[in-house]
Design an enzyme around this catalytic site. Structure first.
Site, short mmCIF file in Angstrom:
data_model
loop_
_atom_site.label_atom_id
_atom_site.label_comp_id
_atom_site.label_asym_id
_atom_site.label_seq_id
_atom_site.Cartn_x
_atom_site.Cartn_y
_atom_site.Cartn_z
N SER A 127 0.87 -1.17 0.00
CA SER A 127 0.00 0.00 0.00
C SER A 127 0.91 1.22 0.00
O SER A 127 1.81 1.32 0.84
CB SER A 127 -0.87 0.00 1.26
OG SER A 127 -1.51 -1.25 1.39
N CYS A 156 -7.39 -0.74 7.26
CA CYS A 156 -6.25 -1.32 6.54
C CYS A 156 -5.35 -2.09 7.49
O CYS A 156 -5.15 -1.69 8.63
CB CYS A 156 -5.45 -0.20 5.87
SG CYS A 156 -4.00 -0.81 4.99
N ASP A 216 -8.68 -2.33 2.96
CA ASP A 216 -7.43 -2.66 2.25
C ASP A 216 -6.73 -3.63 3.19
O ASP A 216 -5.95 -3.24 4.05
CB ASP A 216 -6.60 -1.38 2.05
CG ASP A 216 -5.28 -1.66 1.31
OD1 ASP A 216 -5.14 -2.75 0.74
OD2 ASP A 216 -4.40 -0.78 1.32
N TRP A 234 -4.81 -7.42 3.91
CA TRP A 234 -4.07 -8.58 3.40
C TRP A 234 -3.71 -9.45 4.59
O TRP A 234 -3.87 -9.04 5.73
CB TRP A 234 -2.82 -8.12 2.66
CG TRP A 234 -1.84 -7.40 3.53
CD1 TRP A 234 -0.81 -7.95 4.24
CD2 TRP A 234 -1.78 -5.98 3.80
NE1 TRP A 234 -0.13 -6.97 4.92
CE2 TRP A 234 -0.70 -5.76 4.68
CE3 TRP A 234 -2.54 -4.89 3.39
CZ2 TRP A 234 -0.36 -4.49 5.15
CZ3 TRP A 234 -2.20 -3.63 3.87
CH2 TRP A 234 -1.12 -3.44 4.73
C1 LIG Z 1 -2.95 -5.54 -1.53
C2 LIG Z 1 -1.80 -5.80 -0.60
C3 LIG Z 1 -1.21 -4.74 0.10
C4 LIG Z 1 -0.14 -4.99 0.96
N1 LIG Z 1 0.43 -3.94 1.63
C5 LIG Z 1 1.45 -4.16 2.48
C6 LIG Z 1 2.06 -3.08 3.20
O1 LIG Z 1 1.69 -1.91 3.05
N2 LIG Z 1 3.07 -3.37 4.06
C7 LIG Z 1 3.51 -4.67 4.25
O2 LIG Z 1 4.45 -4.87 5.05
N3 LIG Z 1 2.97 -5.69 3.57
C8 LIG Z 1 1.97 -5.47 2.69
N4 LIG Z 1 1.43 -6.53 2.00
C9 LIG Z 1 2.07 -7.86 2.14
C10 LIG Z 1 3.26 -7.95 1.17
O3 LIG Z 1 2.77 -8.03 -0.17
C11 LIG Z 1 4.16 -9.18 1.40
O4 LIG Z 1 3.36 -10.32 1.49
C12 LIG Z 1 5.01 -9.08 2.66
O5 LIG Z 1 5.83 -7.93 2.62
C13 LIG Z 1 5.94 -10.30 2.78
O6 LIG Z 1 6.68 -10.42 1.60
P1 LIG Z 1 8.12 -11.11 1.56
O7 LIG Z 1 8.44 -11.40 0.14
O8 LIG Z 1 9.11 -10.33 2.35
O9 LIG Z 1 7.87 -12.46 2.34
P2 LIG Z 1 7.61 -13.95 1.69
O10 LIG Z 1 8.88 -14.46 1.12
O11 LIG Z 1 6.47 -13.84 0.78
O12 LIG Z 1 7.29 -14.71 2.98
C14 LIG Z 1 6.08 -14.44 3.66
C15 LIG Z 1 5.47 -15.75 4.07
O13 LIG Z 1 6.27 -16.34 5.08
C16 LIG Z 1 5.47 -17.04 5.99
N5 LIG Z 1 5.76 -16.57 7.34
C17 LIG Z 1 5.96 -15.30 7.74
N6 LIG Z 1 6.21 -15.25 9.05
C18 LIG Z 1 6.16 -16.52 9.48
C19 LIG Z 1 6.32 -17.14 10.75
N7 LIG Z 1 6.59 -16.42 11.85
N8 LIG Z 1 6.21 -18.48 10.82
C20 LIG Z 1 5.95 -19.23 9.72
N9 LIG Z 1 5.78 -18.70 8.51
C21 LIG Z 1 5.88 -17.37 8.39
C22 LIG Z 1 4.03 -16.78 5.63
O14 LIG Z 1 3.54 -17.88 4.89
C23 LIG Z 1 4.09 -15.59 4.71
O15 LIG Z 1 3.09 -15.60 3.75
C24 LIG Z 1 0.35 -6.31 1.14
C25 LIG Z 1 -0.23 -7.37 0.44
C26 LIG Z 1 -1.29 -7.12 -0.41
C27 LIG Z 1 -1.89 -8.29 -1.15
#
Ligand SMILES: Cc1cc2nc3c(=O)[nH]c(=O)nc-3n(C[C@H](O)[C@H](O)[C@H](O)COP(=O)(O)OP(=O)(O)OC[C@H]3O[C@@H](n4cnc5c(N)ncnc54)[C@H](O)[C@@H]3O)c2cc1C
Length: 367
Positions: free
Chosen positions: A147, A319, A364, A366
């Site tokens: 966001s 949100c 908003d 997620w």
């Molecule tokens: C419309 C929308 C808006 C968003 N806005 C924001 C925002 O403003 N700010 C924000 O920070 N994020 C936001 N997100 C989430 C963001 O897109 C990512 O999913 C988030 O930043 C994690 O991405 P990553 O690639 O770092 O982690 P990834 O590599 O995708 O890993 C995350 C995954 O790790 C796993 N995980 C995480 N913690 C643990 C745990 N403790 N134990 C076990 N498994 C775990 C979960 O399955 C999680 O889905 C938004 C998502 C959407 C869909």
């Protein structure tokens, strides 16, 4: 100039951690700089390659393939043929089967233990698939959405985001890191002026400030849920500077500890001092024995909330990354509407539903 509006999302194309990529190359005995091409054999498909080819294994594993999420059962099924140890092969086949014990094993050994492809290869020493087949099986690395936490009126040339770096220890003692957040963390521009490149695009959203600046807004966003509201508040401050009449701007924010994870603390205090932010309600969930969340503060200020919604035609925005939070907040609104609007529960639910269809209650969320 970046074209965006407050409330939009930005999609970021991240890259996988080079150390993970190198370890996959090492364990499979592959020269990662070999050039390869993966061709789609399905002639009906309009895509000749699953990702841009020719390319090197290193590029494919870094930019195109998902190497961090626990692989799905169809991947395990295909990989099983390469396990030379019969026990490992049987375990892979079992996890890919629809038998209840197979499903349970997959759930605990892969999903709950958050084993990615590297962890599986490490924990199954006889499993050494050809890298070409592995590249064919792994799903595509997905863009991550954020966001936007800025207003294009104030920051026409930059897009801000607010994110928590994901990092956690798995049941097997491994440190797993979120792909996008940790990659973004490494993208801080260098002191020598070298820029960092982040491939991204803006996705338009329905999460918009009211058309008339004089309409009050109630924004509810704990944790990183504050992101779009920073953009909203910046925009309301800008509108005020332009001499526009700006309505009440009310924020409900939540974090664990006042002195630990209070995001945008100084900015919010300044906005309040300048009279842009009419109310700053902050719930510190863990600073006292009983947990306090945003919905508790909404309840505490229920009379004011009802006045803003009923008399002021306020727009409500929710949100954050917790689905439970959005549900709890919505239930709180049902209670407030029922109490002050003298309505039954179904009537209150209907009232909130109507706010949603009129674009006066927007989410908003997620997880
Ligand atoms: C419309 C929308 C808006 C968003 N806005 C924001 C925002 O403003 N700010 C924000 O920070 N994020 C936001 N997100 C989430 C963001 O897109 C990512 O999913 C988030 O930043 C994690 O991405 P990553 O690639 O770092 O982690 P990834 O590599 O995708 O890993 C995350 C995954 O790790 C796993 N995980 C995480 N913690 C643990 C745990 N403790 N134990 C076990 N498994 C775990 C979960 O399955 C999680 O889905 C938004 C998502 C959407 C869909």
């Amino acid at each position: 100039r970046a074209r965006y509006e407050s409330g939009d999302h930005v999609a970021v194309y991240p890259a996988n951690d080079s150390s993970l990529v190198n370890q996959i190359g090492e364990i499979l005995g592959t020269d990662l700089d070999t050039i390869m091409s993966l061709n789609n054999l399905d002639e009906e498909s309009n895509k000749k390659h699953p990702f841009p080819c020719p390319t090197s294994y290193r590029t494919a594993l870094t930019f195109y393939l998902d190497i961090t999420n626990p692989p799905r059962t169809n991947v395990l099924y295909e990989l099983a043929q390469y396990a030379t140890d019969s026990g490992e092969q049987e375990r892979l086949r079992k996890m890919a089967s629809s038998a209840p014990e197979g499903k349970a094993l997959y759930l605990s050994w892969v999903v709950e233990a958050r084993r990615n492809i590297l962890a599986i290869l490490q924990d199954m020493p006889s499993l050494r698939p050809p890298i070409d087949h592995l590249c064919e099986l792994l799903p595509r690395l997905q863009a991550r959405y954020y966001s936007i936490a800025s207003s294009s009126k104030v920051h026409p040339n930059s897009i801000h985001i607010c994110a928590v770096a994901v990092e956690y220890e798995t049941k097997t003692g491994r440190l797993n890191k979120g792909v996008a957040t940790n990659w973004l963390r490494s993208k801080v521009p260098k002191k020598n002026g070298t820029n960092s490149l982040v491939p991204m695009y803006v996705r338009k959203s329905q999460f918009r400030l009211p058309f008339k600046p004089s309409t009050p807004v109630i924004m509810i966003g704990p944790g990183t849920g504050i992101a779009p509201f920073i953009g909203f508040i910046q925009e309301r401050a800008w509108l005020k500077q332009q001499g526009k009449e700006v309505g009440d701007t009310v924020l409900y924010y939540g974090c664990r500890h006042e002195h630990e994870d209070y995001l945008y603390r100084e900015e919010l205090a300044r906005f309040q001092q300048e009279g842009v932010l009419s109310q700053l309600n902050v719930a510190f969930s863990r600073d006292q024995a009983e947990k306090v969340y945003v919905q508790h503060l909404l309840k505490k200020n229920k009379e004011n909330i009802w006045k803003l919604v009923n008399e002021g035609n306020a727009h409500i925005y929710v949100c954050g990354d917790a689905r439970n939070m959005a549900r709890d907040v919505q239930n709180t609104f049902y209670e407030i509407v029922a109490e002050f609007g003298s309505m039954s529960q179904p009537q209150a639910v209907d009232y909130v539903k109507k706010l949603m269809t009129k674009g006066r209650y927007s989410l908003d969320v997620w997880s």
